[in-house]
Write an enzyme that holds these catalytic residues in place. Structure first.
Site, PDB file in Angstrom:
ATOM      1  CB  CYS A   1      -0.877  -0.022   1.261  1.00  0.00           C
ATOM      2  SG  CYS A   1      -1.934   1.416   1.440  1.00  0.00           S
ATOM      3  CG  LEU A   2       0.689   3.917  -3.336  1.00  0.00           C
ATOM      4  CD1 LEU A   2      -0.031   4.911  -4.238  1.00  0.00           C
ATOM      5  CD2 LEU A   2       2.098   3.665  -3.835  1.00  0.00           C
TER       6      LEU A   2
ATOM      7  CG  HIS B   1      -5.748  -2.469  -0.618  1.00  0.00           C
ATOM      8  ND1 HIS B   1      -4.618  -3.069  -0.104  1.00  0.00           N
ATOM      9  CD2 HIS B   1      -5.522  -1.134  -0.552  1.00  0.00           C
ATOM     10  CE1 HIS B   1      -3.756  -2.125   0.260  1.00  0.00           C
ATOM     11  NE2 HIS B   1      -4.276  -0.936  -0.011  1.00  0.00           N
ATOM     12  CD  GLU B   2      -7.044   1.134  -3.424  1.00  0.00           C
ATOM     13  OE1 GLU B   2      -7.065   2.082  -2.629  1.00  0.00           O
ATOM     14  OE2 GLU B   2      -5.993   0.552  -3.763  1.00  0.00           O
TER      15      GLU B   2
ATOM     16  CG  HIS C   1      -7.313   2.743   1.802  1.00  0.00           C
ATOM     17  ND1 HIS C   1      -6.403   3.016   2.796  1.00  0.00           N
ATOM     18  CD2 HIS C   1      -6.612   2.108   0.822  1.00  0.00           C
ATOM     19  CE1 HIS C   1      -5.208   2.555   2.435  1.00  0.00           C
ATOM     20  NE2 HIS C   1      -5.305   2.000   1.246  1.00  0.00           N
TER      21      HIS C   1
HETATM   22 ZN   LIG Z   1      -3.783   1.067   0.212  1.00  0.00          ZN
END
Ligand SMILES: [Zn+2]
Length: 178
Positions: free
Chosen positions: A97-98, A139-140, A143
């Site tokens: 993940c960034l 995943h997104e 967030h």
């Molecule tokens: Zn992420």
């Protein structure tokens, strides 16, 4: 113009639950554009608005894009208020993940998902996805609920990462310190 900064763990803004977008305004369109720029620049295959400090339910993705010679064809997906309306099976995927620097780990996810949201024209979009795309959606969308992939790994692995990250941050604050 400078790119938006990607927030990094343990920034508390990554833990907020984001608000639904009620109107697709010029501001929302501009945010989506900014997020795509950041995603391709990093590069990454997905980005959620909270990662650039905006607590709204907006994600961008491009799981086909490859930056091999910088000329990969872009096929961006922008989804407003995305939600998973069906999930099936399970798989283990190595995620990164960034917003979680210098770390990757295996995460258990649904193998297939159906995601519903709205595009920037306000039209409903339903996406069926499996494998990498299914993982990316999960995943997104996590967030947007303030959940990072490290919240879905074992407590031991997570705490090892957290202490490594805290140490790295201390070194950043005090360069030259031992
Ligand atoms: Zn992420």
């Amino acid at each position: 113009m400078a790119l938006r900064e990607v927030l990094q763990f343990p920034d508390p803004r990554l833990k907020r639950v984001s608000e639904p977008i009620e109107k697709i305004s010029d501001e929302v369109r501009a945010l989506a554009r900014d997020m795509l720029e950041v995603m391709y620049d990093e590069p990454g295959i997905g980005l959620a608005a909270p990662q650039v400090g905006e607590a709204v339910r907006l994600i961008v993705m491009d799981t086909d894009w490859k930056d091999e010679d910088g000329a990969g064809e872009r096929n961006p997906l922008v989804l407003v208020n995305p939600e998973i309306i069906a999930r099936e099976g399970s798989l283990i995927w190595t995620e990164a993940c960034l917003s979680v620097p210098d770390f990757s780990a295996e995460v258990e996810r649904a193998a297939r998902v159906v995601v519903r949201g709205t595009n920037l024209d306000g039209r409903e979009v339903v996406e069926e996805a499996e494998e990498l795309r299914a993982v990316c959606f999960q995943h997104e969308i996590d967030h947007l609920d303030g959940v990072l992939f490290i919240d879905r790994i074992s407590r031991l692995k997570r705490s090892l990462y957290v202490s490594k990250r805290k140490k790295a941050l201390r070194l950043e604050e005090a360069p030259g310190a031992r």
